[in-house]
Scaffold this active site. Structure first.
Site, PDB file in Angstrom:
ATOM      1  N   GLY A 243       0.738  -1.245  -0.032  1.00  0.00           N
ATOM      2  CA  GLY A 243      -0.133   0.146  -0.087  1.00  0.00           C
ATOM      3  C   GLY A 243       0.924   1.466  -0.032  1.00  0.00           C
TER       4      GLY A 243
ATOM      5  CG  ASN B 160      -5.054   0.032 -12.111  1.00  0.00           C
ATOM      6  OD1 ASN B 160      -4.901  -0.265 -10.719  1.00  0.00           O
ATOM      7  ND2 ASN B 160      -4.475  -0.535 -13.091  1.00  0.00           N
TER       8      ASN B 160
ATOM      9  CG  HIS C  80       0.147  -0.868 -15.751  1.00  0.00           C
ATOM     10  ND1 HIS C  80      -0.146  -2.254 -15.227  1.00  0.00           N
ATOM     11  CD2 HIS C  80       1.065  -1.269 -16.681  1.00  0.00           C
ATOM     12  CE1 HIS C  80       0.333  -3.039 -15.875  1.00  0.00           C
ATOM     13  NE2 HIS C  80       1.228  -2.362 -16.744  1.00  0.00           N
TER      14      HIS C  80
HETATM   15  C1  GRF Z   1       2.711  -0.382  -7.776  1.00  0.00           C
HETATM   16  O1  GRF Z   1       3.744  -0.804  -8.609  1.00  0.00           O
HETATM   17  C2  GRF Z   1       1.610  -0.242  -8.895  1.00  0.00           C
HETATM   18  O2  GRF Z   1       1.978   0.346  -9.942  1.00  0.00           O
HETATM   19  C3  GRF Z   1       0.917  -1.553  -9.311  1.00  0.00           C
HETATM   20  O3  GRF Z   1       1.286  -2.385  -8.145  1.00  0.00           O
HETATM   21  C4  GRF Z   1       2.085  -1.888  -7.359  1.00  0.00           C
HETATM   22  C5  GRF Z   1       1.426  -1.373  -6.039  1.00  0.00           C
HETATM   23  O4  GRF Z   1       2.516  -1.270  -5.079  1.00  0.00           O
HETATM   24  N1  GRF Z   1      -0.509  -1.792  -9.852  1.00  0.00           N
HETATM   25  P1  GRF Z   1       1.996  -0.660  -3.543  1.00  0.00           P
HETATM   26  O5  GRF Z   1       1.132  -1.359  -2.858  1.00  0.00           O
HETATM   27  O6  GRF Z   1       1.054   0.573  -3.949  1.00  0.00           O
HETATM   28  O7  GRF Z   1       3.016  -0.058  -2.794  1.00  0.00           O
END
Ligand code: GRF
Length: 221
Positions: free
Chosen positions: A14, A109, A111
């Site tokens: 998170g 979202n 990515h």
């Molecule tokens: C991030 O790299 C995001 O781009 C992808 O999943 C990862 C989540 O990381 N969708 P976090 O849990 O926000 O640290």
């Protein structure tokens, strides 16, 4: 303008959720984080949200017969908390067209790649294997097809000779933490116009972070 009640959906650490929570502390920010919801009851990110006085919920996908049952439970919670916008932040469940359709235009979202390149998983390893010189991250509206949908913000980073998947991921993540709060600010502030796949925000300073080669002193940016 009234602040929009926003939920963040996570599955793990998170760090993007933390970046959104920190930005939303400002009273002038157009979104307030009203709920952090995880499909994994042990997601480390839930502890941070609780410590920061944010309502949290876990909807464990494993106890549901199917995706729709799982999503209906999430939907009930989202309605209970009067949620208006959702940010997916490392949420590792594929969402059905029913859920995505219900939240169309209000579901974002992030990515870890410059879409439409590198949809799917292992984006950093694939970028390194391909030898690309520029990589990055994308915030987009969610549509039923995975990792598609109108692009709200992107940031690019250089790929260095010395990069491993870890160092490249860290450089991209730093940009994720900048563009996700900036994108939610524009969406919740109703500053955007969407035409087909194009998102217009009337602000040329937004959204791309400058491509910057880190200095030899170990600048992590
Ligand atoms: C991030 O790299 C995001 O781009 C992808 O999943 C990862 C989540 O990381 N969708 P976090 O849990 O926000 O640290």
């Amino acid at each position: 303008m009234r602040r929009k009640r926003t939920a963040i959906l996570i599955s793990g650490r998170g760090s993007n959720m933390r970046a959104l929570v920190q930005r939303a502390r400002s009273p002038s920010y157009p979104a307030e984080i009203a709920l952090v919801l995880s499909n994994r009851p042990d997601a480390p990110g839930l502890a941070f949200a609780k410590e920061n006085g944010i309502a949290t919920a876990a909807v464990d996908h494993k106890i549901y017969a199917g995706r729709e049952e799982f999503e209906r439970s999430m939907q009930l919670l989202l309605e209970l908390h009067r949620i208006e916008y959702i940010c997916l932040a490392g949420f590792l469940r594929i969402l059905t067209p029913w859920f995505v359709g219900h939240w169309r235009g209000r579901l974002l979202n992030i990515h870890p790649a410059l879409l439409p390149a590198y949809r799917g998983l292992d984006t950093h390893a694939r970028a390194l294997a391909d030898g690309v010189k520029i990589h990055g991250c994308t915030v987009h509206f969610v549509v039923p097809a995975m990792d598609e949908g109108p692009i709200i913000a992107q940031a690019a980073v250089p790929v260095l000779d010395s990069d491993t998947t870890e160092t490249l991921a860290a450089r991209v993540l730093e940009q994720e933490h900048i563009i996700y709060p900036a994108a939610l600010e524009r969406v919740a502030g109703e500053k955007l116009r969407v035409e087909g796949n194009r998102v217009f925000c009337g602000d040329d300073a937004f959204p791309s972070a400058p491509l910057r080669v880190p200095s030899a002193e170990g600048d992590s940016g």
